[in-house]
Motif scaffolding. Structure first.
Motif, short mmCIF file in Angstrom:
data_model
loop_
_atom_site.label_atom_id
_atom_site.label_comp_id
_atom_site.label_asym_id
_atom_site.label_seq_id
_atom_site.Cartn_x
_atom_site.Cartn_y
_atom_site.Cartn_z
N LYS A 100 -6.01 -5.99 -1.41
CA LYS A 100 -5.43 -6.16 -2.75
C LYS A 100 -4.06 -5.50 -2.81
O LYS A 100 -3.71 -4.65 -2.01
N ILE A 101 -3.31 -5.93 -3.83
CA ILE A 101 -2.03 -5.30 -4.16
C ILE A 101 -2.22 -4.48 -5.43
O ILE A 101 -2.77 -4.98 -6.42
N GLY A 102 -1.81 -3.23 -5.38
CA GLY A 102 -1.90 -2.36 -6.55
C GLY A 102 -0.52 -2.05 -7.11
O GLY A 102 0.50 -2.25 -6.44
N PHE A 103 -0.49 -1.60 -8.33
CA PHE A 103 0.76 -1.18 -8.95
C PHE A 103 0.46 0.00 -9.87
O PHE A 103 -0.68 0.19 -10.31
N ILE A 104 1.47 0.79 -10.14
CA ILE A 104 1.28 1.96 -11.01
C ILE A 104 1.15 1.47 -12.44
O ILE A 104 2.03 0.78 -12.97
N TRP A 105 0.09 1.87 -13.08
CA TRP A 105 -0.27 1.36 -14.41
C TRP A 105 0.70 1.82 -15.50
O TRP A 105 1.20 1.02 -16.28
N ILE A 115 -6.93 -1.49 -1.03
CA ILE A 115 -5.57 -1.61 -1.55
C ILE A 115 -4.61 -1.56 -0.36
O ILE A 115 -4.47 -0.53 0.31
N ARG A 116 -3.95 -2.69 -0.08
CA ARG A 116 -3.06 -2.77 1.09
C ARG A 116 -1.64 -2.34 0.74
O ARG A 116 -0.98 -1.63 1.51
N TYR A 117 -1.14 -2.81 -0.40
CA TYR A 117 0.21 -2.46 -0.84
C TYR A 117 0.15 -1.84 -2.24
O TYR A 117 -0.73 -2.20 -3.04
N VAL A 118 1.08 -0.96 -2.51
CA VAL A 118 1.23 -0.38 -3.84
C VAL A 118 2.67 -0.61 -4.30
O VAL A 118 3.63 -0.28 -3.57
N TYR A 173 13.04 -5.66 -13.19
CA TYR A 173 11.72 -5.61 -12.56
C TYR A 173 11.80 -5.09 -11.13
O TYR A 173 11.02 -5.49 -10.27
N GLN A 174 12.76 -4.19 -10.85
CA GLN A 174 12.88 -3.63 -9.51
C GLN A 174 11.72 -2.67 -9.22
O GLN A 174 11.16 -2.08 -10.13
N PHE A 175 11.41 -2.53 -7.94
CA PHE A 175 10.26 -1.69 -7.57
C PHE A 175 10.44 -1.15 -6.16
O PHE A 175 11.24 -1.66 -5.36
N ALA A 176 9.70 -0.09 -5.88
CA ALA A 176 9.58 0.44 -4.51
C ALA A 176 8.24 -0.01 -3.96
O ALA A 176 7.22 0.02 -4.66
N LEU A 177 8.24 -0.43 -2.70
CA LEU A 177 7.02 -0.97 -2.09
C LEU A 177 6.46 0.03 -1.08
O LEU A 177 7.18 0.54 -0.22
N TYR A 178 5.16 0.28 -1.19
CA TYR A 178 4.45 1.17 -0.27
C TYR A 178 3.39 0.37 0.47
O TYR A 178 2.72 -0.50 -0.13
N ALA A 179 3.23 0.68 1.74
CA ALA A 179 2.19 0.05 2.56
C ALA A 179 1.18 1.12 2.99
O ALA A 179 1.55 2.28 3.22
N ARG A 180 -0.06 0.73 3.10
CA ARG A 180 -1.11 1.68 3.46
C ARG A 180 -0.96 2.11 4.91
O ARG A 180 -0.74 1.28 5.81
N ARG A 181 -1.08 3.40 5.13
CA ARG A 181 -0.99 3.94 6.48
C ARG A 181 -2.29 3.62 7.23
O ARG A 181 -3.39 3.92 6.76
N GLU A 182 -2.15 3.05 8.37
CA GLU A 182 -3.32 2.65 9.16
C GLU A 182 -3.88 3.85 9.93
O GLU A 182 -3.16 4.75 10.31
#
Length: 575
Positions: free
Chosen positions: A468-473, A517-520, A566-575
């Protein structure tokens, strides 16, 4: 007998002398209490304005032409202003700016799922998914979801934006029309400006509450006032107020409590000895309305809805926990909210006027009960959105003939309209800022379509359906608007942003729904000097920083924060 020229003062000048002498007589030393001092100050200001007006008419015979020119300039300025506001409100359907309230993560997901899939369920809101046994939307208000899902058939967030914009435009026009009808006869010169300020507050409230049920409150509150102003519908106005109370309860329960307090106060001021009878009528009409709406508009049993709403509201706000003196003023301590400046000053002033009116009518017990409820319950336990929807109707009531119910003493009768005018100025300033931000967004901000394309590209990179993709609420605009009926992104709490702390709900969610959650996505928060933080103690690593480095400025004027978009910073889950 004819008098010589100059032997007798003109009618206007004689009135001036009479007014001055009368005021000098009233200013005798005996009155020294604060109320009398304030009364004398307001009377002196009123007298000065009248004297200035009389002098202007008597001493400047060419003033009529100038006043006619000023009148034309005023009409032109206000017409341009209202057209700009209407264009701005309508354009939100296509620009999707300023976006949806962060709580749309809970309240709009049943709309999309019901209209597209026929499922009366919420989705995407992480805390609710973990804490509730099922996804059934069987708590909180149901009317908002029914209107947009069943009647307007909003199966996508783009459709939701369009219908919300249309209702915002309609609400703005309703308050302009009602304001002109109620306020202009009382204040022929000040009226158009007063109504413009009230309409500006209406627009700000609707924009701020987009995505929450309370966005419909201003329109609902205007119904009884509108019915009262037409001869054919006057006899239904009182009963419509009781019906609107029932609708408000099933729209949003806490504002329903506010509406109940307002209706009871109105009955105490308006009906006097018949107050108990009116309370019975009101209770029957509003209860029947609420039950019928729940039976028709929602698949939820009314009894089940009441229990679930109380339980959910208590867990979210602690509304029914131990009461005591608030440690602070809660949301009322924030004087710098740019979305609607000084809203708390206006609310406190309006409540003080209501308490004063009840005391003058010798409704001591009711005034005491209201004070206790407001200080011990509402102030520390309610949030901003519970108040915003009522501000336009409060301004209309304080500026129209309903202000006479307050029965203020002579000299203080102008206080209600003074408070409304003061807040209207700040509301106009807030709306002007919002329109400037919209211009900046349209000219150089990251658009809704650009961000949607970027997120769709991320979705194509998710090869496992459990990812899933998550975002800060807690961010505005809400990125829940990039979800679809069959793929809602997850709204994560702010705990993932706190240093030394992980989100306690993330792991339970993933275990409960066998997801990951794969991306935030982290929308830009705060100013441009702030860098994207570490998420969830390094569980998510910064992959791309799309935050703007430009401040929001218009012709050198600082509007607060970074460039809107609608700019954002993208985070990926550390494997």
């Amino acid at each position: 007998m004819q008098h010589e020229e100059g032997s007798q003062p003109a009618a206007g000048q004689g009135r001036i002398v009479e007014l001055v002498q009368t005021e000098e007589h009233r200013s005798a030393p005996a009155q020294a209490s604060p109320v009398h001092r304030l009364s004398r100050l307001l009377r002196a200001i009123s007298l000065s304005l009248e004297v200035a007006g009389k002098s202007f008419e008597c001493g400047l015979p060419y003033a009529r032409g100038r006043l006619g020119l000023l009148r034309k300039i005023q009409i032109t300025v206000l017409l341009i202003w209202h057209l700009c506001v209407l264009f701005f409100l309508a354009s939100t359907a296509f620009t999707q700016w300023p976006g949806l309230h962060h709580d749309c993560a809970l309240y709009t997901t049943p709309i999309i799922k019901s209209a597209a899939l026929g499922q009366w369920e919420f989705d995407g809101f992480l805390s609710a998914l973990v804490e509730h046994e099922s996804r059934s939307f069987n708590m909180h208000g149901q009317l908002y979801q029914f209107i947009f899902a069943k009647l307007l058939r909003c199966a996508s967030y783009e459709a939701l934006f369009c219908w919300t914009a249309a209702l915002n435009v309609l609400t703005y026009l309703i308050y302009l029309t009602l304001g002109m009808k109620l306020c202009r006869p009382r204040f022929p010169r000040l009226g158009p400006w007063l109504v413009s300020g009230m309409a500006a507050v209406t627009a700000l409230a609707c924009l701020y509450l987009q995505g929450r049920p309370e966005c419909l409150l201003p329109m609902l509150m205007a119904i009884p006032f509108a019915l009262r102003e037409w001869r054919i519908t006057q006899k239904y106005a009182k009963w419509s107020a009781y019906v609107v109370l029932g609708l408000t309860v099933v729209l949003s329960p806490i504002p329903g409590v506010f509406c109940l307090l307002g209706v009871v106060a109105w009955m105490a001021l308006r009906h006097g000895n018949a107050m108990i009878r009116e309370i019975v009528y009101c209770g029957v009409a509003s209860s029947l309305t609420a039950v019928l709406v729940l039976l028709v508009a929602s698949p939820v049993n009314p009894h089940e809805w009441v229990l679930n709403t109380i339980s959910d509201g208590n867990s979210a706000t602690g509304f029914f926990e131990r009461f005591g003196l608030p440690a602070n003023l809660g949301v009322f301590r924030d004087l710098t909210l740019l979305d609607l400046p000084l809203w708390n000053v206006f609310c406190l002033g309006a409540f003080a006027m209501l308490a004063f009116a009840l005391i003058r009518r010798r409704r001591w017990c009711l005034a005491l009960v209201y004070a206790v409820i407001f200080i011990f319950v509402l102030m520390p336990k309610t949030l901003i959105y519970s108040y915003f929807g009522f501000m336009p109707i409060l301004m209309l009531a304080l500026s129209g003939r309903d202000a006479d119910l307050l029965d203020f003493p002579e000299g203080l009768g102008r206080l209600p309209v003074a408070l409304s005018s003061f807040f209207g100025v700040w509301g106009g300033a807030g709306l002007f800022r919002a329109m400037l931000l919209a211009v900046l967004f349209s000219s150089g901000g990251v658009s809704f379509s650009q961000t949607r394309a970027a997120i769709r590209q991320l979705e194509t990179g998710l090869h496992d359906p459990r990812e899933k993709i998550g975002f800060i609420w807690l961010a505005r605009p809400s990125f829940m608007a990039f979800s679809t009926a069959d793929n809602f992104h997850m709204a994560l709490t702010l705990n993932v942003l706190e240093k030394g702390r992980k989100d306690p709900l993330l792991e339970p969610y993933e275990q409960k729904f066998d997801s990951k959650i794969r991306y935030v996505i982290l929308p830009q928060l705060g100013h441009v000097t702030e860098a994207p933080p570490t998420l969830n103690e390094g569980m998510f690593l910064l992959e791309r920083n799309g935050w703007s480095t430009q401040r929001a400025r218009f012709c050198g004027l600082k509007l607060g924060g970074a460039m809107p978009g609608y700019q954002f910073a993208l985070y990926a889950r550390r494997e």
